[in-house]
Write a protein that holds these residues in place. Structure first.
Motif, PDB file in Angstrom:
ATOM      1  N   GLY A  13     -11.830 -12.245   2.204  1.00 47.16           N
ATOM      2  CA  GLY A  13     -10.955 -11.666   3.229  1.00 47.16           C
ATOM      3  C   GLY A  13     -11.749 -11.040   4.354  1.00 47.16           C
ATOM      4  N   ALA A  14     -12.772 -10.275   3.984  1.00 49.16           N
ATOM      5  CA  ALA A  14     -13.588  -9.607   4.990  1.00 49.16           C
ATOM      6  C   ALA A  14     -14.302 -10.624   5.870  1.00 49.16           C
ATOM      7  CB  ALA A  14     -14.603  -8.690   4.314  1.00 49.16           C
ATOM      8  N   ILE A  24      -9.094  -2.601  13.794  1.00 46.55           N
ATOM      9  CA  ILE A  24     -10.181  -3.430  13.276  1.00 46.55           C
ATOM     10  C   ILE A  24      -9.877  -4.920  13.406  1.00 46.55           C
ATOM     11  CG2 ILE A  24     -11.439  -4.053  11.171  1.00 46.55           C
ATOM     12  CD1 ILE A  24     -11.157  -1.064  10.363  1.00 46.55           C
ATOM     13  N   CYS A  25      -8.638  -5.303  13.090  1.00 47.31           N
ATOM     14  CA  CYS A  25      -8.365  -6.735  13.012  1.00 47.31           C
ATOM     15  C   CYS A  25      -7.744  -7.337  14.271  1.00 47.31           C
ATOM     16  CB  CYS A  25      -7.447  -7.041  11.839  1.00 47.31           C
ATOM     17  SG  CYS A  25      -8.138  -6.529  10.304  1.00 47.31           S
ATOM     18  N   VAL A  39     -18.215  -2.157   9.956  1.00 48.09           N
ATOM     19  CA  VAL A  39     -17.063  -2.712  10.667  1.00 48.09           C
ATOM     20  C   VAL A  39     -17.141  -2.338  12.141  1.00 48.09           C
ATOM     21  CG1 VAL A  39     -14.591  -2.413  10.981  1.00 48.09           C
ATOM     22  CG2 VAL A  39     -15.506  -2.818   8.708  1.00 48.09           C
ATOM     23  N   ALA A  81      -7.151  -9.820   6.427  1.00 47.69           N
ATOM     24  CA  ALA A  81      -6.856  -8.426   6.088  1.00 47.69           C
ATOM     25  C   ALA A  81      -5.928  -8.368   4.885  1.00 47.69           C
ATOM     26  CB  ALA A  81      -6.210  -7.731   7.280  1.00 47.69           C
ATOM     27  N   ILE A 102      -7.798   7.512   4.132  1.00 49.63           N
ATOM     28  CA  ILE A 102      -6.896   6.479   3.639  1.00 49.63           C
ATOM     29  C   ILE A 102      -7.434   5.809   2.378  1.00 49.63           C
ATOM     30  CG2 ILE A 102      -5.833   6.052   5.885  1.00 49.63           C
ATOM     31  CD1 ILE A 102      -7.408   3.511   6.099  1.00 49.63           C
ATOM     32  N   PHE A 126      -8.470  -5.202  -2.644  1.00 47.29           N
ATOM     33  CA  PHE A 126      -8.934  -3.808  -2.671  1.00 47.29           C
ATOM     34  C   PHE A 126      -8.072  -3.010  -3.647  1.00 47.29           C
ATOM     35  CE2 PHE A 126      -8.214   0.450  -0.720  1.00 47.29           C
ATOM     36  CZ  PHE A 126      -9.449   0.991  -1.028  1.00 47.29           C
ATOM     37  N   TYR A 131      -5.497   1.640  11.602  1.00 48.76           N
ATOM     38  CA  TYR A 131      -6.815   1.028  11.434  1.00 48.76           C
ATOM     39  C   TYR A 131      -6.736  -0.482  11.379  1.00 48.76           C
ATOM     40  CZ  TYR A 131      -9.217   5.424  10.948  1.00 48.76           C
ATOM     41  OH  TYR A 131      -9.759   6.639  11.214  1.00 48.76           O
ATOM     42  N   PHE A 161      -7.859  -9.088   1.816  1.00 46.37           N
ATOM     43  CA  PHE A 161      -8.762  -7.960   1.568  1.00 46.37           C
ATOM     44  C   PHE A 161      -7.989  -6.793   0.944  1.00 46.37           C
ATOM     45  CE2 PHE A 161     -10.836  -4.021   2.714  1.00 46.37           C
ATOM     46  CZ  PHE A 161     -12.159  -4.275   2.400  1.00 46.37           C
ATOM     47  N   MET A 183     -12.564 -12.555  -3.773  1.00 47.10           N
ATOM     48  CA  MET A 183     -11.547 -12.661  -2.735  1.00 47.10           C
ATOM     49  C   MET A 183     -11.637 -11.516  -1.736  1.00 47.10           C
ATOM     50  SD  MET A 183     -10.469 -15.502  -3.417  1.00 47.10           S
ATOM     51  CE  MET A 183      -9.112 -15.831  -2.298  1.00 47.10           C
ATOM     52  N   LEU A 184     -12.121 -10.373  -2.203  1.00 46.26           N
ATOM     53  CA  LEU A 184     -12.312  -9.232  -1.301  1.00 46.26           C
ATOM     54  C   LEU A 184     -13.290  -9.604  -0.192  1.00 46.26           C
ATOM     55  CD1 LEU A 184     -11.488  -6.103  -1.377  1.00 46.26           C
ATOM     56  CD2 LEU A 184     -13.824  -5.751  -2.122  1.00 46.26           C
ATOM     57  N   LEU A 232      -1.561   5.513   9.015  1.00 43.71           N
ATOM     58  CA  LEU A 232      -2.980   5.414   9.354  1.00 43.71           C
ATOM     59  C   LEU A 232      -3.524   4.026   9.003  1.00 43.71           C
ATOM     60  CD1 LEU A 232      -4.683   8.786   8.424  1.00 43.71           C
ATOM     61  CD2 LEU A 232      -4.372   7.754  10.663  1.00 43.71           C
ATOM     62  N   TYR A 233      -3.050   3.492   7.894  1.00 43.74           N
ATOM     63  CA  TYR A 233      -3.465   2.129   7.551  1.00 43.74           C
ATOM     64  C   TYR A 233      -3.089   1.164   8.678  1.00 43.74           C
ATOM     65  CZ  TYR A 233      -5.277   2.438   2.812  1.00 43.74           C
ATOM     66  OH  TYR A 233      -6.068   2.682   1.730  1.00 43.74           O
ATOM     67  N   TYR A 258       2.072   1.958  -3.406  1.00 41.36           N
ATOM     68  CA  TYR A 258       0.995   2.516  -4.225  1.00 41.36           C
ATOM     69  C   TYR A 258       0.717   3.968  -3.868  1.00 41.36           C
ATOM     70  CZ  TYR A 258      -0.551  -1.212  -7.210  1.00 41.36           C
ATOM     71  OH  TYR A 258      -0.612  -2.126  -8.217  1.00 41.36           O
ATOM     72  N   LEU A 259       0.750   4.268  -2.569  1.00 43.82           N
ATOM     73  CA  LEU A 259       0.508   5.661  -2.166  1.00 43.82           C
ATOM     74  C   LEU A 259       1.580   6.556  -2.772  1.00 43.82           C
ATOM     75  CD1 LEU A 259      -0.544   5.129   1.538  1.00 43.82           C
ATOM     76  CD2 LEU A 259      -1.957   6.078  -0.281  1.00 43.82           C
ATOM     77  N   ILE A 308     -11.996 -12.024   8.551  1.00 42.96           N
ATOM     78  CA  ILE A 308     -11.799 -11.126   9.691  1.00 42.96           C
ATOM     79  C   ILE A 308     -13.029 -11.165  10.596  1.00 42.96           C
ATOM     80  CG2 ILE A 308     -11.341  -8.764  10.427  1.00 42.96           C
ATOM     81  CD1 ILE A 308     -10.122  -8.268   7.671  1.00 42.96           C
ATOM     82  N   ILE A 332       0.186   8.579   5.546  1.00 42.03           N
ATOM     83  CA  ILE A 332      -1.113   7.965   5.268  1.00 42.03           C
ATOM     84  C   ILE A 332      -1.036   6.465   5.557  1.00 42.03           C
ATOM     85  CG2 ILE A 332      -2.890   7.546   3.533  1.00 42.03           C
ATOM     86  CD1 ILE A 332      -2.048  10.046   2.120  1.00 42.03           C
ATOM     87  N   VAL A 364     -13.428 -12.205  14.571  1.00 45.83           N
ATOM     88  CA  VAL A 364     -13.867 -11.240  15.572  1.00 45.83           C
ATOM     89  C   VAL A 364     -15.059 -11.808  16.344  1.00 45.83           C
ATOM     90  CG1 VAL A 364     -14.898  -8.968  15.872  1.00 45.83           C
ATOM     91  CG2 VAL A 364     -12.954  -9.253  14.364  1.00 45.83           C
ATOM     92  N   PHE A 368      -6.987   5.730  -3.351  1.00 43.23           N
ATOM     93  CA  PHE A 368      -7.245   4.566  -4.190  1.00 43.23           C
ATOM     94  C   PHE A 368      -8.535   4.705  -4.980  1.00 43.23           C
ATOM     95  CE2 PHE A 368      -4.226   2.975  -1.199  1.00 43.23           C
ATOM     96  CZ  PHE A 368      -3.371   2.294  -2.034  1.00 43.23           C
ATOM     97  N   ILE A 405       0.850  -1.204   0.000  1.00 43.40           N
ATOM     98  CA  ILE A 405       0.000   0.000   0.000  1.00 43.40           C
ATOM     99  C   ILE A 405       0.882   1.250   0.000  1.00 43.40           C
ATOM    100  CG2 ILE A 405      -1.612   1.346   1.421  1.00 43.40           C
ATOM    101  CD1 ILE A 405      -3.329  -0.830   0.985  1.00 43.40           C
TER     102      ILE A 405
END
Lengths: 368, 301, 381
Positions: C349-350, B91-92, C41, B111, C19, B118, B87, B114, C345-346, B83-84, B46-47, C353, B80, C357, C23, B43
């Motif tokens: 993955g979700a 979250i995970c 989430v 993750a 963030i 993404f 989060y 994902f 696959m997106l 920040l990833y 890419y940023l 997770i 940035i 959880v 993209f 990421i």
């Protein structure tokens, strides 16, 4: 837990039902298989767009045998196990013919499933000789074979470039290594292979191998693999002060190579089919493709023609029955965007004219 | 020849080391292998690419000064990306605090899948090509060829490592990280906000990974969404080689791994390049079970 | 809602937007979507965090199921036996794949679940098994499948012992990385030893097994055969888990020092579990080779190792039936997600997770000994 069981039962029921509904409706289903996700998804997208374009054109003309054509995409993630799953899914859904798969390592195990089900498979890009050497009557390909391609590249190196010292690099895949070995075989006794190296796909740093190859001081460097690695290799080799030109195959024949490698790619050779961009037969394809999906990938046109051959054969056979369809494909005499296509007994294209291309002022141009 | 291989190894080793630091820092405080860290690196790359493609829209005083511009890109991308990391943890991992040891591993892999997809969906599966900027001219000195950019990258990674070393050892927050990794419970007793420390650790690790990503992108010129996979495995190996949880260990491990690979591929067969690294790893661990710089594994009574 | 909460919320949503922005190239259409996902989430995490009782209730349902285990297993097994009559070859193929992975997961569960050793390169054993069968039956045609099957297991076991002797002296994550290295080394050797393994081309034309004149050619027959193998292996492993060996493995997992102090030879028990696990992994590989008829190094990547590990954890570490369930879920769910094509696959993955959880202990929880002791203590109070 109860909910989970319920869910499982529901899922099973949906599958059981979806299987039955497919065949009764008034559509003809054709499958398109390739890597739609995963590291090489770009090839999958190029293929799918080519197939889509052909299907849309046929549907605009009213479909085939009075029925609309439905495209069923299948994602094999470039993984043999997934390819077999996709193949089984296609046969279960009543697909009448399949365009794909991309990788030889996927096409080969999938072809067995199609063979058992009696469904024709036309690969647009699997160049490994083994695919058609299995002698399955239902397997065809519109691209060439690596042994033909290796011969073309080898002859070019010996006869035209008159090289004496050659370094060979491959990416350790079915395609890359197979191609590299065929190339090496065709070099003859007068040429010394000063290095034969494999690289790991997906890495960015190839400086160790490049350093080694450079110190072997070759006249020509052969690369069997895809443009992603090819571009990086060429760039890193030139950045280290190397001067020998590179030669590769259909895998590096892409605009992307020029973007990744930058100015370093100037003078790079690639073996591929003859120019389709200038051929009048492909003009319509290129225009329509650009309008819908942007610049076509090198294999888009192959997927497009494979689809057209499949649909034309359905029309010629007057049926979607596997046996008749396979016979119709074998008998086809087709003129499409790629030019004239006929299949031999194995399912390979009768004439597969490999020619050599060269990068000149940041463009691939056919070497006359 | 030898010097050339050494230089090649050091260049790639620097990026392994930067990514490895992220693994090591997180492992230190949470005793957790952050398997999504490779994706964070991707990421970051890419940023960097997105920011560089925005350059034509930037104010002219920036465009005139290449060095300043690159610094801005690097810092903004890394910020940035931090920040990833923040989060990702929130979250995970945070909901799984106290869960069985392997549970966060699965959510990390989730993750990772994902994030990869993404990026693939939003940016396309094609390689993204960095514009060719500066310092690509080859300089040959005593048989060793290198580019200016290569030197800049080696020195930047060393500078970043010095920065993180200073941060860990000399700042309040850094000391808090050290305290938490020694004993989280005691750390919380002396008034350290463990949650904050964990967040900061993730952010610091992601910051470094993003820097590595941007530099790799600039140097090699092309990136794609699968970058994180190999980068992640290699860096993780480097972290373990040096002794996971140990900050200087990750740096040493990273450089060492890069050099082993370069020499192995250069003097033996490049086909077995990845094998050398793992053989050395196994050999090192047999004689030093906690990695090169790691302290003995604590035996809990 | 007070000001602090509001500010936290604001930061959270703005941060997520920030963030994602690079993209999505600032397409405003995606903003509501991103916010919706972010909200989802957050509420999921909050829900899972607040209601641990939720999973406790679930655990009770599971416990009743466990109490009527024989009945449940009987019902599921007979359903599984009858299934091929009611489904397409596609579904049978998917389920056969799931069964092979279930064998792998059951095998891995011996080390990860029972002995508590994290193995990240398990697919290496699978690869050794598959290639042993491929080389023996197809490449050099030295013997039939029935001889190759146990030999594949033994070959994998040999690798397990050779790797285990140096590696098992290591601890925790160091050991995990060594096994990761092992998996990669195996894959690289498979790719490069052209004469033996066919290199990247792999081995073609591996024949299905046969009983005398009857060949297991139809997917349905092979499905039953693999189901029988799975049942056998699950039976062996669950018997083992409750035996003296199993108990000592669990003792090692719970506290290695204490186990050693009790006179358990930790290293030998580790090695035993490791090599057994490798043996069953090799058997699964052999089955995979004859199922596919074609093997190449592409099938034995690190990703596959991770997938098998996910099955074990998802099903519930240490629970034999859990591993089987995990394998079913992880193979069957992505098949259903095929309809999403690009987003498959997106979503997968979700889902992974979210699953962790909500159920950190895995689907079937695990009846860890420590947990049982905990329960007993709770009851006592």
């Amino acid at each position: 837990m109860k909910k989970l069981i319920l869910l499982a039962v529901m899922c099973l029921a949906t599958v059981a039902c979806s299987k039955k509904t497919g065949q009764e409706t008034g559509v003809i289903k054709i499958g398109a298989a390739g890597q739609l996700t995963g590291p090489e998804a770009v090839f999958g997208a190029d293929m799918l767009n080519g197939v889509k374009l052909a299907v849309e054109e046929w549907n605009a003309k009213g479909g085939v045998l009075g029925k609309k054509i439905e495209l069923v995409p299948g994602d094999d993630q470039a993984e043999p196990r997934q390819a077999v799953a996709v193949a089984n899914k296609f046969t279960a859904e009543g697909v009448v013919g399949v365009v794909g798969h991309f990788n030889s390592s996927c096409s080969i195990p999938a072809s067995e499933v199609y063979h058992k089900a009696g469904i024709p498979q036309i690969s647009h890009a699997s160049t490994n000789p083994k695919l058609t050497d299995q002698n399955f009557d239902n397997v065809f390909r519109v691209c060439g074979r690596d042994d033909q391609q290796g011969k073309a590249a080898g002859n070019f190196a010996v006869q035209k470039l008159k090289v004496k010292r050659v370094a060979v690099i491959h990416d350790k895949t079915t395609y890359g290594q197979g191609f590299a070995e065929e190339f090496k075989k065709n070099l003859g006794a007068g040429v010394e292979v000063v290095a034969f190296e494999g690289i790991t796909k997906g890495e960015k740093d190839y400086s160790p191998v490049v350093t080694k190859v450079k110190s072997a001081n070759p006249d020509l460097i052969f690369f069997g693999g895809i443009f992603t690695e090819g571009g990086l290799l060429i760039k890193q080799y030139k950045a280290m002060g190397g001067t020998a030109p590179f030669i590769g195959g259909d895998g590096i024949m892409s605009e992307e190579l020029l973007k990744i490698g930058g100015p370093a790619t100037e003078g790079t050779y690639a073996t591929f089919g003859p120019d389709t961009k200038e051929v009048p037969s492909a003009k319509g394809f290129n225009e329509n493709y650009r309008k819908k999906y942007g610049e076509p990938g090198v294999y888009s046109v192959y997927a497009y023609d494979a689809t057209n051959i499949l649909l034309q054969s359905i029309k010629n056979a007057g049926a979607t029955d596997g046996k008749k369809l396979i016979a119709a494909i074998r008998a086809i005499d087709y003129s499409g965007a790629l030019g004239h296509i006929q299949f031999d007994a194995k399912g390979d294209v009768k004439e597969s004219p490999y020619v050599v291309w060269k990068v000149e002022s940041n463009k691939f141009k056919q070497v006359k | 020849m030898f010097l050339q291989h050494l230089l090649n190894g050091i260049t790639i080793g620097g990026s392994y080391a930067l990514i490895a630091l992220g693994y090591t820092l997180v492992y230190g405080v949470l005793k957790l292998i952050n398997f999504a860290h490779g994706e964070i690196y991707m990421i970051g790359a890419y940023l960097g690419f997105i920011l560089i493609s925005l350059i034509p829209a930037m104010p002219p005083f920036l465009q005139g000064n290449v060095i300043l511009m690159m610094m801005v890109v690097l810092i903004v991308a890394a910020a940035i990306c931090a920040l990833y990391g923040f989060y990702l943890e929130k979250i995970c991992y945070r909901p799984l605090r106290g869960a069985p040891k392997l549970t966060p591993l699965i959510s990390a892999l989730g993750a990772s899948i994902f994030l990869q997809n993404f990026v693939m969906i939003s940016m396309g599966a094609k390689d993204q090509i960095f514009p060719q900027t500066i310092g690509m001219k080859t300089i040959t000195l005593g048989g060793v060829s290198f580019t200016l950019l290569q030197l800049v990258i080696i020195f930047s990674s060393i500078a970043l490592m010095a920065l993180i070393y200073w941060f860990i050892n000399r700042t309040r927050l850094g000391v808090a990280i050290k305290a938490t990794s020694t004993d989280p419970y005691m750390a919380s007793l002396v008034g350290i906000n463990v949650d904050t420390v964990i967040s900061v650790t993730f952010m610091a690790g992601s910051f470094l990974a993003a820097c590595a990503g941007v530099m790799i992108g600039l140097y090699y010129g092309s990136i794609n969404f699968t970058l994180g996979y190999l980068g992640g495995i290699k860096a993780f190996t480097a972290a373990v080689l040096g002794g996971i949880g140990n900050v200087p260990g990750a740096m040493v491990g990273g450089f060492l791994l890069g050099i082993i690979e370069a020499l192995g591929a250069g003097y033996f067969s490049s086909e077995y390049k990845d094998v050398y690294a793992f053989f050395i790893l196994i050999a090192v661990l047999v004689f030093r079970p906690a990695g090169l710089l790691g302290k003995g594994v604590n035996e809990r009574a | 809602m007070n000001g602090r909460n509001l500010r936290n919320d604001l930061f959270y949503y703005l941060g997520i937007l920030l963030i994602c922005a690079p993209f999505l190239k600032m397409h405003t259409v995606y903003v509501p979507l991103v916010l919706l996902v972010a909200w989802g989430v957050r509420s999921c995490a909050a829900f899972a965090g607040e209601s641990r009782t939720f999973s406790d209730i679930r655990l009770k349902t599971v416990n009743t199921l466990v109490a009527h285990q024989t009945l449940a297993v009987g019902v599921i097994l007979s359903a599984a036996l009858l299934l091929p009559f009611a489904s397409s070859n596609y579904l049978i193929d998917v389920l056969t794949s799931a069964i092979l992975y279930a064998i792998l997961a059951t095998a891995l569960n011996i080390t990860v679940g029972l002995t508590g050793v994290l193995v990240l390169g398990f697919i290496g054993f699978y690869g050794v098994g598959a290639y042993t069968t491929g080389i023996l039956t197809a490449k050099f045609a030295l013997c039939g499948f029935w001889i190759a099957l146990p030999l594949s297991g033994l070959a994998a076991m040999l690798c397990g012992v050779l790797l285990g002797i140096p590696a098992l002296r290591l601890k925790g994550d160091y050991l995990a990385v060594v096994t990761l290295g092992f998996g990669e080394i195996i894959r690289i050797f498979l790719t490069n030893l052209n004469g033996l393994t066919g290199g990247p081309n792999g081995i073609l034309g591996i024949k299905r097994p046969s009983f005398g004149l009857f060949t297991l050619d139809h997917p349905r027959d092979f499905y039953w055969f693999s189901l029988a193998m799975l049942a056998l292996i699950v039976l062996i492993v669950s018997r083992l888990a409750n035996s003296r060996y199993g108990r000592s493995w669990v003792a090692i997992r719970e506290n290695e020092m204490a186990a050693g102090a009790l006179g358990i030879n930790v290293f030998r028990k580790h090695l035993l579990s490791f090599s057994l696990s490798a043996f069953f992994g090799g058997i699964a590989g052999s089955l995979f080779a004859v199922k596919q008829g074609f093997i190449s190094p592409d099938s034995f990547t690190f990703y596959e190792s991770v997938l098998v590990l996910c099955m074990v954890v998802l099903g519930g570490i240490g629970n034999v039936i859990g591993s089987v369930t995990g394998a079913l879920l992880l193979i069957v769910v992505p098949e259903f997600l095929r309809e999403f094509s690009l987003y498959r696959m997106l979503v997968f993955g979700a889902v992974m997770i979210a699953f962790m959880v909500f159920r950190p202990n895995g689907l079937l929880g695990s009846r860890m000994i420590t947990q049982e002791i905990q329960d007993r203590e709770d009851d006592g109070q």
